[in-house]
Write a protein that holds these residues in place. Structure first.
Motif, short mmCIF file in Angstrom:
data_model
loop_
_atom_site.label_atom_id
_atom_site.label_comp_id
_atom_site.label_asym_id
_atom_site.label_seq_id
_atom_site.Cartn_x
_atom_site.Cartn_y
_atom_site.Cartn_z
N SER A 78 5.28 -23.65 9.28
CA SER A 78 4.06 -22.84 9.09
C SER A 78 4.44 -21.62 8.07
CB SER A 78 3.55 -22.02 10.28
OG SER A 78 4.79 -21.53 11.11
N PHE A 79 5.88 -21.22 7.72
CA PHE A 79 6.14 -20.23 6.88
C PHE A 79 6.58 -20.62 5.53
CE2 PHE A 79 6.39 -18.36 10.93
CZ PHE A 79 5.69 -17.08 10.80
N ILE A 80 6.41 -21.72 5.20
CA ILE A 80 6.71 -22.58 3.80
C ILE A 80 5.41 -22.87 3.40
CG2 ILE A 80 7.52 -24.16 2.68
CD1 ILE A 80 9.95 -24.22 4.50
N ARG A 81 4.96 -22.33 2.16
CA ARG A 81 3.82 -22.64 1.40
C ARG A 81 4.05 -23.47 0.22
NH1 ARG A 81 0.84 -17.15 0.82
NH2 ARG A 81 2.87 -16.27 0.81
N THR A 82 3.48 -24.54 -0.14
CA THR A 82 3.39 -25.37 -1.20
C THR A 82 2.41 -25.03 -2.09
OG1 THR A 82 4.77 -26.76 0.33
CG2 THR A 82 4.29 -27.69 -2.03
N SER A 83 2.85 -25.18 -3.59
CA SER A 83 1.73 -24.94 -4.71
C SER A 83 2.21 -26.07 -5.61
CB SER A 83 1.51 -23.55 -5.17
OG SER A 83 1.39 -22.61 -4.19
N PHE A 84 1.06 -26.48 -6.38
CA PHE A 84 1.17 -27.50 -7.23
C PHE A 84 0.60 -26.66 -8.76
CE2 PHE A 84 -0.77 -30.51 -10.46
CZ PHE A 84 0.37 -31.45 -10.55
N CYS A 85 1.68 -26.80 -9.75
CA CYS A 85 1.51 -26.32 -11.09
C CYS A 85 1.28 -27.07 -11.99
CB CYS A 85 2.37 -24.96 -11.27
SG CYS A 85 1.99 -24.06 -12.82
N LYS A 86 0.30 -27.59 -12.58
CA LYS A 86 0.05 -28.50 -13.82
C LYS A 86 0.87 -27.85 -15.00
CE LYS A 86 -3.53 -30.68 -16.59
NZ LYS A 86 -4.95 -30.87 -16.95
N ASN A 87 1.86 -28.76 -15.56
CA ASN A 87 2.57 -28.67 -16.78
C ASN A 87 3.67 -27.73 -16.46
OD1 ASN A 87 0.71 -30.21 -18.54
ND2 ASN A 87 -0.55 -28.20 -18.72
N LEU A 88 4.15 -27.73 -15.35
CA LEU A 88 5.22 -26.85 -15.09
C LEU A 88 6.62 -27.76 -15.43
CD1 LEU A 88 6.67 -24.54 -13.27
CD2 LEU A 88 6.80 -26.22 -11.40
N HIS A 89 7.44 -26.97 -16.13
CA HIS A 89 8.74 -27.41 -16.50
C HIS A 89 9.95 -26.52 -16.17
CE1 HIS A 89 11.93 -29.11 -19.21
NE2 HIS A 89 11.12 -30.16 -19.19
N ALA A 90 9.63 -25.27 -15.86
CA ALA A 90 10.60 -24.27 -15.45
C ALA A 90 11.37 -24.58 -14.07
CB ALA A 90 9.83 -22.88 -15.20
N LYS A 91 12.53 -24.18 -13.94
CA LYS A 91 13.40 -24.66 -12.61
C LYS A 91 13.89 -23.17 -12.55
CE LYS A 91 13.76 -28.81 -14.75
NZ LYS A 91 13.52 -29.05 -16.30
N CYS A 92 13.54 -22.46 -11.38
CA CYS A 92 13.90 -21.11 -11.12
C CYS A 92 13.77 -20.79 -9.28
CB CYS A 92 12.86 -20.09 -11.77
SG CYS A 92 13.46 -18.30 -11.65
N TYR A 93 14.83 -20.36 -9.08
CA TYR A 93 15.17 -19.95 -7.62
C TYR A 93 15.27 -18.63 -7.35
CZ TYR A 93 15.66 -25.11 -8.55
OH TYR A 93 15.19 -26.40 -8.90
N ILE A 94 14.67 -18.13 -6.41
CA ILE A 94 14.65 -16.65 -6.30
C ILE A 94 14.72 -16.15 -4.99
CG2 ILE A 94 13.94 -14.12 -7.05
CD1 ILE A 94 12.47 -15.53 -9.39
N ASN A 95 15.51 -15.06 -4.45
CA ASN A 95 15.30 -14.46 -3.13
C ASN A 95 15.23 -13.05 -3.58
OD1 ASN A 95 17.93 -13.63 -3.53
ND2 ASN A 95 18.70 -14.65 -1.87
N GLU A 96 15.36 -11.94 -2.39
CA GLU A 96 15.26 -10.58 -2.81
C GLU A 96 16.21 -9.98 -3.57
OE1 GLU A 96 17.00 -11.36 1.10
OE2 GLU A 96 15.00 -12.05 0.12
N GLU A 97 17.50 -10.72 -3.67
CA GLU A 97 18.42 -10.11 -4.17
C GLU A 97 19.20 -10.94 -5.70
OE1 GLU A 97 19.82 -7.35 -3.64
OE2 GLU A 97 18.43 -6.56 -1.86
N SER A 98 18.61 -12.25 -5.85
CA SER A 98 19.67 -12.79 -6.82
C SER A 98 18.48 -13.88 -7.38
CB SER A 98 20.80 -13.52 -6.29
OG SER A 98 20.51 -14.38 -5.15
N CYS A 99 18.66 -14.58 -8.48
CA CYS A 99 17.87 -15.34 -9.16
C CYS A 99 18.84 -16.38 -9.86
CB CYS A 99 17.09 -14.84 -10.00
SG CYS A 99 16.30 -16.09 -11.20
N ILE A 100 18.51 -17.84 -9.81
CA ILE A 100 18.99 -18.96 -10.74
C ILE A 100 18.06 -19.39 -11.51
CG2 ILE A 100 20.31 -21.29 -10.50
CD1 ILE A 100 21.07 -20.29 -7.68
N ILE A 101 18.45 -19.58 -12.94
CA ILE A 101 17.61 -19.99 -13.72
C ILE A 101 18.20 -21.20 -14.25
CG2 ILE A 101 16.16 -19.81 -16.06
CD1 ILE A 101 16.30 -16.90 -15.61
N THR A 102 17.95 -22.54 -14.10
CA THR A 102 18.71 -23.67 -14.41
C THR A 102 18.11 -24.93 -15.13
OG1 THR A 102 20.30 -25.00 -13.20
CG2 THR A 102 18.40 -24.24 -11.92
N SER A 103 18.58 -26.04 -15.26
CA SER A 103 18.14 -27.10 -15.47
C SER A 103 17.72 -27.97 -14.37
CB SER A 103 18.85 -27.88 -16.36
OG SER A 103 20.36 -28.34 -15.98
#
Length: 231
Positions: A73-98
């Motif tokens: 119930s606390f995970i929400r999922t969205s669909f973004c057309k033409n998405l190619h970015a890969k990015c993972y973020i929490n409140e302290e760090s971020c990963i930008i990756t392939s």
């Protein structure tokens, strides 16, 4: 200071980023097919009532992902057309990756990325976080039904000629293999191409009866004749 990540480091830092999130977590990946370890970590975040947003955009949401997401119930999922970015973020760090959140990519592909700290790289972190929020805003939230999908409940898709066909996931289940294996074999056989982390239907695929479909709810997917046996 930003850190360079190779394939194994990206997978490690991604798990740590998910595990260490205590307030919010954003996962942006065109392809979405989670391995058991990532699912286990996300289930723990759900138990802790951490706000998790997942944005995907390149492939159909598989039935196993749908059934799994229904319970969280606390995970929400969205669909973004033409998405190619890969990015993972929490409140302290971020990963930008392939690296995609996709089993095949995490095991088979050579990946690169960088890890950014909010404390050490505040400007980069803020820019990445703001862009992630923008992607979330332009995405269509997927409403996961409370009703579980079972093989007997599923209805086969219909081709443009009215012929009954199966989605990739249903055909894979019928043949007793994973969807990723079926797509890989179809790619090797020339029915699909795989460029820039995206599967596309080839002329050979069309000739055997494959079709491209698009759902506003689940995004793009393929349907195939029921009698195909390549797996």
């Amino acid at each position: 200071m930003a850190k360079f990540l190779n394939t194994s480091a990206t997978n490690y830092y991604l798990e740590e980023l998910i595990k260490n999130s205590s307030e919010r977590l954003i996962l942006i990946s065109p392809f979405l097919k989670l391995n058991d370890r990532i699912k286990e970590l996300l289930e723990d975040k759900n138990r802790l009532k951490i706000d998790v947003r997942i944005v995907y955009g390149k492939s159909e949401l598989q039935p196993e992902e749908i059934n799994w997401l229904k319970e969280l119930s606390f995970i929400r999922t969205s669909f973004c057309k033409n998405l190619h970015a890969k990015c993972y973020i929490n409140e302290e760090s971020c990963i930008i990756t392939s690296l995609n959140l996709y089993e095949f990519s995490q095991v088979n592909n050579n990946e690169m990325g960088i890890a950014v700290s909010r404390t050490e790289d505040p400007d980069i972190y803020k820019d990445a976080y703001d862009e992630a929020q923008r992607i979330i805003r332009i995405s269509d939230e997927v409403r996961i039904s409370l009703e579980k999908i079972t093989p007997t409940d599923e209805v086969n898709d219909t081709s443009s000629e009215g012929e009954s066909k199966l989605t990739s996931s249903k055909l894979a289940r019928k043949l007793g293999c994973k969807t990723s294996e079926l797509l890989e074999n179809f790619t090797q056989a020339g029915y699909l191409s795989f460029v820039d982390d995206k599967h596309s239907l080839t002329e050979a695929g069309k000739n055997i009866g494959g079709e491209f479909k698009f759902s506003k709810k689940f995004g793009p997917y393929f349907i195939w004749p029921e009698d195909l046996t390549l797996c």
